[in-house]
Motif scaffolding. Structure first.
Motif, short mmCIF file in Angstrom:
data_model
loop_
_atom_site.label_atom_id
_atom_site.label_comp_id
_atom_site.label_asym_id
_atom_site.label_seq_id
_atom_site.Cartn_x
_atom_site.Cartn_y
_atom_site.Cartn_z
N LEU A 65 0.83 -1.21 0.00
CA LEU A 65 0.00 0.00 0.00
C LEU A 65 0.86 1.26 0.00
N ILE A 66 1.93 1.24 0.81
CA ILE A 66 2.85 2.39 0.84
C ILE A 66 3.52 2.54 -0.52
N MET A 67 3.85 1.43 -1.16
CA MET A 67 4.53 1.45 -2.45
C MET A 67 3.63 1.98 -3.56
N MET A 68 2.38 1.57 -3.57
CA MET A 68 1.51 1.87 -4.70
C MET A 68 0.82 3.22 -4.60
N TYR A 69 0.56 3.70 -3.39
CA TYR A 69 -0.21 4.94 -3.26
C TYR A 69 0.44 6.13 -3.96
N PRO A 70 1.74 6.42 -3.76
CA PRO A 70 2.31 7.60 -4.42
C PRO A 70 2.23 7.52 -5.94
N VAL A 71 2.43 6.33 -6.50
CA VAL A 71 2.39 6.19 -7.96
C VAL A 71 0.97 6.41 -8.47
N LEU A 72 -0.02 5.83 -7.79
CA LEU A 72 -1.40 6.00 -8.22
C LEU A 72 -1.92 7.41 -7.95
N ALA A 73 -1.31 8.11 -6.99
CA ALA A 73 -1.68 9.51 -6.76
C ALA A 73 -1.18 10.40 -7.90
N ILE A 199 -7.69 -5.40 -1.78
CA ILE A 199 -6.72 -4.88 -0.81
C ILE A 199 -5.51 -4.29 -1.51
N PHE A 200 -4.89 -5.06 -2.41
CA PHE A 200 -3.62 -4.64 -2.98
C PHE A 200 -3.76 -3.63 -4.11
N LEU A 201 -4.93 -3.54 -4.72
CA LEU A 201 -5.14 -2.55 -5.77
C LEU A 201 -6.23 -1.54 -5.41
N GLY A 202 -7.35 -2.04 -4.90
CA GLY A 202 -8.49 -1.16 -4.64
C GLY A 202 -8.19 -0.03 -3.67
N ILE A 203 -7.57 -0.35 -2.54
CA ILE A 203 -7.31 0.68 -1.52
C ILE A 203 -6.38 1.77 -2.04
N PRO A 204 -5.20 1.45 -2.58
CA PRO A 204 -4.33 2.53 -3.06
C PRO A 204 -4.91 3.26 -4.27
N VAL A 206 -8.17 3.92 -4.88
CA VAL A 206 -9.15 4.88 -4.38
C VAL A 206 -8.46 6.04 -3.67
N ALA A 207 -7.44 5.71 -2.86
CA ALA A 207 -6.71 6.76 -2.15
C ALA A 207 -6.01 7.71 -3.13
#
Length: 369
Positions: A65-73, A199-204, A206-207
């Motif tokens: 989640l920490i890894m994917m959030y910045p990229v998806l943001a 969990i591994f895609l949906g949460i980051p 949406v965030a």
């Protein structure tokens, strides 16, 4: 990462940071640290395995989640329609991920591991689990198309929920039976796969979407891309390194105590990653895709969802099974190979047409794309 501004790429960036410049070193250190921790602290993997909820490892989930959030943001969600309308990209992704990938892994597993049924089955399961997590960061490091990556990963997620169990039945029971080979089965449900996807895609995802929407609405796009994104950008790599340490610590003892088995499993994986990545680049070149989308296609085709593959192998065959070990060896090979392919991609960039929006090397920490 940074680059020299050009008239067609008017961005203001700093020099390449020490962290970015030695990224392969940090990843190597993370892998070695995880292996050593798993080897030197025998009870560590047991302790880490207990920190889970409904079969999901909390440390691994946290790292991803920490890894994917910045990229998806960083994704510009208002541009996703341009990706959805690119039939060449979508058709190529579906063919490579859901026809070529599983069949290639099935073929390699039977050709190179005919005498090792447990490892062979584990590799076939790996081939069915298409990547929805770590590929995001490989694509970003290689300056791929972020919007395309978001769409292709979402497409893989839908197909994974619908097709994983069906393809597992076909490649482990039906096709071997037709060919007169040994058959086996897997025990998994659509809900187990959907849970992994959510969990591994949906949460980051949406965030990331909410961050961009409300960030731009309240502060504007300039503030969001020039001030907010540079602050959260480095956390993608921190999350990657943390995830690598945890993954390798969980199975460090098994990997280091069975080096010959690891080598046997590694060979088909190396061939698989090379063929799938090259296949993505060849397809992109033949149909005239620009560098960014060709790169995204290649990495989404080459990557695999080892979290899902390991979870299915453990649930069906047990945590100490050869099938589970084959899944664990996956990231041991994938991480260094795909890091190397990131640099190969960047070297090939000048041979492709590129869009005018992506700088030659991804700017960090002054991201303004």
């Amino acid at each position: 990462m940074s680059t020299t501004p050009t008239p067609e790429h008017p961005v203001v960036v700093g020099k390449l940071s020490t962290f970015d410049r030695f990224l392969p070193v940090w990843i190597g250190v993370a892998m070695a640290s995880g292996l050593l921790l798993g080897r030197l602290i025998p009870c560590l993997n047991t302790a880490l395995e207990k920190v889970q909820v409904d079969g999901i490892s909390l440390p691994i989930a946290l790292g991803l989640l920490i890894m994917m959030y910045p990229v998806l943001a960083k994704v510009r969600y208002d541009r996703l329609d341009t990706v959805i309308g690119d039939r060449r990209l979508l058709i190529g992704s579906l063919i490579l991920n859901w026809l070529v990938g599983p069949l290639l892994m099935f073929t390699l597993a039977w050709l190179l591991l005919p005498d090792l049924p447990e490892y062979r089955t584990g590799l076939i399961i790996v081939g069915l689990a298409r990547c929805i997590a770590m590929v995001i960061i490989w694509n970003d490091l290689a300056c791929g198309d972020r919007e395309a990556a978001a769409v292709l990963v979402a497409l893989n997620s839908v197909f994974q929920v619908v097709m994983f169990a069906v393809l597992g039945w076909f490649y482990l029971s039906v096709l071997p039976g037709w060919l007169g080979l040994a058959t086996t089965t897997i025990a998994t449900s659509p809900w187990e796969i959907a849970k992994s996807v959510l969990i591994f895609l949906g949460i980051p995802l949406v965030a990331g979407y909410l961050s961009r929407r409300f960030g731009e609405k309240t502060k504007g796009r300039t503030w969001y891309e020039q001030r907010f994104l540079p602050r959260i950008g480095p956390w993608a790599l921190y999350g990657l390194l943390f995830t690598i340490v945890i993954l390798f610590a969980l199975q460090g003892h098994q990997i280091t105590s069975r080096p010959l088995d690891v080598a046997r499993i590694a060979l088909p994986l190396l061939v698989y990653f090379a063929v799938m990545w090259c296949g993505g680049y060849l397809y992109g070149h033949l149909v005239g895709l620009a560098y960014e989308r060709t790169t995204t296609l290649a990495f989404t085709a080459a990557g695999n969802n080892f979290e899902l593959a390991i979870a299915v192998a453990i649930a069906t065959y047990g945590a100490t099974s050869g099938q589970a070990l084959a899944g664990v060896v996956g990231p041991l090979i994938e991480v260094p190979v795909l890091v190397g392919l990131v640099y190969v991609s960047l070297a090939l960039r000048k041979r492709f047409h590129t869009t005018a929006e992506v700088p030659a090397v991804r700017p960090e920490p002054a991201e303004t794309r």
